[in-house]
Structure formats: C-alpha cells, structure tokens
Design a protein around this motif. Structure first.
Motif, PDB file in Angstrom:
ATOM      1  N   ARG A  33       0.831  -1.202   0.000  1.00 49.08           N
ATOM      2  CA  ARG A  33       0.000   0.000   0.000  1.00 49.08           C
ATOM      3  C   ARG A  33       0.867   1.253   0.000  1.00 49.08           C
ATOM      4  O   ARG A  33       0.445   2.302  -0.438  1.00 49.08           O
ATOM      5  N   SER A  34       2.082   1.118   0.483  1.00 49.86           N
ATOM      6  CA  SER A  34       3.008   2.242   0.549  1.00 49.86           C
ATOM      7  C   SER A  34       3.889   2.273  -0.701  1.00 49.86           C
ATOM      8  O   SER A  34       4.632   1.334  -0.969  1.00 49.86           O
ATOM      9  N   ARG A  35       3.809   3.360  -1.460  1.00 48.09           N
ATOM     10  CA  ARG A  35       4.666   3.505  -2.640  1.00 48.09           C
ATOM     11  C   ARG A  35       6.133   3.567  -2.229  1.00 48.09           C
ATOM     12  O   ARG A  35       7.001   3.035  -2.912  1.00 48.09           O
ATOM     13  N   ASP A  36       6.410   4.228  -1.095  1.00 47.44           N
ATOM     14  CA  ASP A  36       7.788   4.303  -0.607  1.00 47.44           C
ATOM     15  C   ASP A  36       8.349   2.908  -0.316  1.00 47.44           C
ATOM     16  O   ASP A  36       9.509   2.628  -0.609  1.00 47.44           O
ATOM     17  N   ARG A  37       7.541   2.034   0.270  1.00 51.47           N
ATOM     18  CA  ARG A  37       8.004   0.674   0.581  1.00 51.47           C
ATOM     19  C   ARG A  37       8.240  -0.115  -0.704  1.00 51.47           C
ATOM     20  O   ARG A  37       9.211  -0.882  -0.797  1.00 51.47           O
ATOM     21  N   ALA A  38       7.397   0.073  -1.711  1.00 51.86           N
ATOM     22  CA  ALA A  38       7.601  -0.608  -2.999  1.00 51.86           C
ATOM     23  C   ALA A  38       8.900  -0.133  -3.648  1.00 51.86           C
ATOM     24  O   ALA A  38       9.661  -0.940  -4.190  1.00 51.86           O
ATOM     25  N   ARG A  39       9.183   1.172  -3.565  1.00 51.21           N
ATOM     26  CA  ARG A  39      10.449   1.684  -4.106  1.00 51.21           C
ATOM     27  C   ARG A  39      11.638   1.123  -3.333  1.00 51.21           C
ATOM     28  O   ARG A  39      12.678   0.805  -3.911  1.00 51.21           O
ATOM     29  N   ALA A  40      11.497   0.978  -2.020  1.00 52.21           N
ATOM     30  CA  ALA A  40      12.567   0.402  -1.205  1.00 52.21           C
ATOM     31  C   ALA A  40      12.792  -1.067  -1.578  1.00 52.21           C
ATOM     32  O   ALA A  40      13.939  -1.521  -1.646  1.00 52.21           O
ATOM     33  N   ASP A  41      11.713  -1.804  -1.834  1.00 54.41           N
ATOM     34  CA  ASP A  41      11.837  -3.193  -2.280  1.00 54.41           C
ATOM     35  C   ASP A  41      12.635  -3.255  -3.584  1.00 54.41           C
ATOM     36  O   ASP A  41      13.517  -4.099  -3.742  1.00 54.41           O
ATOM     37  N   ALA A  42      12.329  -2.354  -4.518  1.00 54.67           N
ATOM     38  CA  ALA A  42      13.031  -2.324  -5.803  1.00 54.67           C
ATOM     39  C   ALA A  42      14.505  -2.006  -5.605  1.00 54.67           C
ATOM     40  O   ALA A  42      15.380  -2.651  -6.193  1.00 54.67           O
ATOM     41  N   SER A  43      14.792  -1.049  -4.756  1.00 55.97           N
ATOM     42  CA  SER A  43      16.170  -0.662  -4.485  1.00 55.97           C
ATOM     43  C   SER A  43      16.939  -1.808  -3.832  1.00 55.97           C
ATOM     44  O   SER A  43      18.076  -2.103  -4.214  1.00 55.97           O
ATOM     45  N   ASP A  44      16.321  -2.470  -2.864  1.00 54.06           N
ATOM     46  CA  ASP A  44      16.951  -3.597  -2.192  1.00 54.06           C
ATOM     47  C   ASP A  44      17.248  -4.725  -3.179  1.00 54.06           C
ATOM     48  O   ASP A  44      18.321  -5.329  -3.146  1.00 54.06           O
ATOM     49  N   HIS A  45      16.309  -5.004  -4.066  1.00 57.10           N
ATOM     50  CA  HIS A  45      16.516  -6.055  -5.064  1.00 57.10           C
ATOM     51  C   HIS A  45      17.684  -5.701  -5.982  1.00 57.10           C
ATOM     52  O   HIS A  45      18.550  -6.542  -6.221  1.00 57.10           O
ATOM     53  N   ALA A  46      17.707  -4.482  -6.474  1.00 59.01           N
ATOM     54  CA  ALA A  46      18.772  -4.076  -7.401  1.00 59.01           C
ATOM     55  C   ALA A  46      20.146  -4.166  -6.727  1.00 59.01           C
ATOM     56  O   ALA A  46      21.096  -4.649  -7.329  1.00 59.01           O
ATOM     57  N   GLU A  47      20.235  -3.747  -5.482  1.00 61.90           N
ATOM     58  CA  GLU A  47      21.519  -3.809  -4.768  1.00 61.90           C
ATOM     59  C   GLU A  47      21.961  -5.257  -4.564  1.00 61.90           C
ATOM     60  O   GLU A  47      23.120  -5.594  -4.776  1.00 61.90           O
ATOM     61  N   THR A  48      21.030  -6.108  -4.145  1.00 63.65           N
ATOM     62  CA  THR A  48      21.352  -7.510  -3.915  1.00 63.65           C
ATOM     63  C   THR A  48      21.709  -8.210  -5.220  1.00 63.65           C
ATOM     64  O   THR A  48      22.683  -8.958  -5.289  1.00 63.65           O
ATOM     65  N   ALA A  49      20.948  -7.966  -6.266  1.00 63.19           N
ATOM     66  CA  ALA A  49      21.174  -8.629  -7.550  1.00 63.19           C
ATOM     67  C   ALA A  49      22.488  -8.206  -8.191  1.00 63.19           C
ATOM     68  O   ALA A  49      23.120  -8.985  -8.895  1.00 63.19           O
ATOM     69  N   ASN A  50      22.914  -6.981  -7.933  1.00 62.94           N
ATOM     70  CA  ASN A  50      24.156  -6.479  -8.509  1.00 62.94           C
ATOM     71  C   ASN A  50      25.350  -6.745  -7.599  1.00 62.94           C
ATOM     72  O   ASN A  50      26.446  -6.262  -7.863  1.00 62.94           O
ATOM     73  N   GLY A  51      25.135  -7.486  -6.515  1.00 61.27           N
ATOM     74  CA  GLY A  51      26.229  -7.876  -5.640  1.00 61.27           C
ATOM     75  C   GLY A  51      26.654  -6.823  -4.642  1.00 61.27           C
ATOM     76  O   GLY A  51      27.729  -6.908  -4.075  1.00 61.27           O
ATOM     77  N   ASN A  52      25.814  -5.836  -4.408  1.00 62.33           N
ATOM     78  CA  ASN A  52      26.170  -4.766  -3.468  1.00 62.33           C
ATOM     79  C   ASN A  52      25.481  -4.927  -2.118  1.00 62.33           C
ATOM     80  O   ASN A  52      25.534  -4.020  -1.307  1.00 62.33           O
ATOM     81  N   GLY A  53      24.773  -6.033  -1.925  1.00 58.98           N
ATOM     82  CA  GLY A  53      24.042  -6.134  -0.675  1.00 58.98           C
ATOM     83  C   GLY A  53      24.159  -7.389   0.042  1.00 58.98           C
ATOM     84  O   GLY A  53      24.698  -8.334   0.008  1.00 58.98           O
TER      85      GLY A  53
END
Length: 53
Positions: A33-53
């Motif tokens: 329901r929170s757009r901010d939380r959805a953006r955080a999910d996307a950011s977390d995924h990108a960092e993890t997938a690119n080996g930065n997390g």
C-alpha cells in the motif's frame, strides 16, 4: 576473467490501491500500500542482484 555486466532496471507500477516493484530480470516484489516501501523493495533487489548487498 570476464566482467559480468548485469543491469537490473527496476520500476514501480500501481494496481488499484497497491504499488508493486518490478525488475527487468522478471522479479516482482510484493504488493504494497506504501509507494515508498515498494520503491525500497526495488532498491533492495537491485543492490542484492548487482552484488552490493
């Protein structure tokens, strides 16, 4: 040794009251329901997938 250039492009989309994070690799985050939380999910995924997390 070959450098692997894996770019994950994330976006958020809306479905009714919910926002979803999506990635060019096919990953989809949970509906939020929170757009901010959805953006955080996307950011977390990108960092993890690119080996930065």
């Amino acid at each position: 040794m070959h450098a692997q250039a894996s770019s994950h492009t994330t976006t958020t989309t809306e479905r009714g009251s919910f926002a979803l994070a999506r990635c060019s690799c096919g990953w989809t985050g949970p509906a939020r329901r929170s757009r901010d939380r959805a953006r955080a999910d996307a950011s977390d995924h990108a960092e993890t997938a690119n080996g930065n997390g």
